[in-house]
Design a protein around this motif. Sequence first.
Motif, PDB file in Angstrom:
ATOM      1  N   TYR A   1       0.847  -1.071  -0.027  1.00 54.96           N
ATOM      2  CA  TYR A   1       0.122   0.060  -0.007  1.00 54.96           C
ATOM      3  C   TYR A   1       0.923   1.157   0.063  1.00 54.96           C
ATOM      4  O   TYR A   1       0.569   2.251  -0.715  1.00 54.96           O
TER       5      TYR A   1
ATOM      6  N   ARG B   1      -5.285   1.077  -4.612  1.00 55.85           N
ATOM      7  CA  ARG B   1      -5.754   1.200  -3.345  1.00 55.85           C
ATOM      8  C   ARG B   1      -6.779   0.317  -2.972  1.00 55.85           C
ATOM      9  O   ARG B   1      -6.953  -0.217  -1.887  1.00 55.85           O
TER      10      ARG B   1
ATOM     11  N   SER C   1      -5.028  -3.103  -2.309  1.00 56.13           N
ATOM     12  CA  SER C   1      -4.410  -2.988  -1.049  1.00 56.13           C
ATOM     13  C   SER C   1      -5.457  -3.013   0.291  1.00 56.13           C
ATOM     14  O   SER C   1      -4.962  -3.898   1.057  1.00 56.13           O
TER      15      SER C   1
END
Length: 439
Positions: free
Chosen positions: A127, A155, A158
């Motif tokens: 991340y 994102r 992650s």
Amino acid sequence: MPAKRAAAAETVAVGAPSTRSATKKKNAANGQSGGSIVKTTADPPAPTEREKKIQNLIVRTIWSVVMIFGFFALLAAGHFWVIALVFGLQLLAYSEVIALADEPMRQRALPYGKTLNWYFLASTVYYLYGETVLYYFEEVLLVDKVLFPFAIHHRFISYMLYIIGFMMFVSTLEKGHYQYQFMQFAFTHVALLLIIVQAHFIVKNIMAGMFWFFLPASLVIINDIFAYLCGITFGRTPLIKISPKKTVEGFVGAWIWTVVIGLALSYFLVQWPYMICPPADFSLSAFSEFTCTPNPVFVKQVYAVPAFLQPLLHRPTLMIEPIHFHVAIMATFASLSAPYGGFFASGIKRAFGIKDFGDTIPGHGGITDRMDCQFLMGFFSYMYYSSFIATHKQAVDVVLATAISGLSSQEQVQLVHALQRYLHNQGHVGKDLLQCIAN
């Protein structure tokens, strides 16, 4: 005469046993048995407390010299190697901290505890660093077909990685161990926050310029040295219960010396473009030629000297770089706030009943013992830099990422043409290149 010889022989005969007995006792005292000599190996005497301290001081000094030379070698090698150093240190520190729970976990025979710790580390690293690395490789290696989906949905990926780890943790909960397992879950997240996340901002400092990495790290080291020297010299008043050897006098004395030496150090660093320029290329080193438009804080400005200082300086104005005012503030944080990172680490060690987090560095303990204040200082440096010093210009990789993810192929072509026309009007590119792009 015969009578005398008989008396002498009798005397010898009577005294012989006592003589042999005395000889045996003497031989026994000297480690001998009978007529033969028996050699015995005695255990060497245990080293005294003074000898232990001297030996530890020698080992500590040798490894201090090794670390100093190694650090400056990596510093001269370039930004890439310094980032690699920070990345390696954060992994070692994290491994030392989570190792504190390994033995209790084995005793309870709990499954996947250590595996989950490293899984959460991997998802956190992905991340924090994944998006930047993906766009870098896309731009340099042109492997967009492979990495583009990962960059666009970084994102979300992650988040899903974290959710998978969360589900794995819940699946491993066992009756009778709930409290312990949830404590370990929280312990892992605290380690990720205080080590991995803060180290990520140290990497950002390096990308802003080596100055923002080297100076904060140096301030912490300077403060640690002078806190010790001032403490043993005139320290009397205890500072904090968690570290009984820390004194108020050492704390304040180190603050003064850290500000003074920090200002002197910054005076020399601002003269070196390698320190103040952001890295344009990871292949460059301290021996390469660096050129950039320096941040305004590194450019000298005229300041009015206060009236009470004018007789001392013999001038009404003074021309200095504004960075020195900021260094005084950073040195104050390194002296008054960053040490609490060390106090926090001391509390953890006392809670687990250990002296050091590890023995990675002979004579110094573990990596965490040396980096406990550095993580806190690095995070503060980034927040201070981004709030008061950064010019807030868009980075090239950020603009490129926005163009790739937010524009269609046709819009990206239009953007290229518009940018080429602008550069041509500004005189940066020739007409031939403009026509080539248009065709």
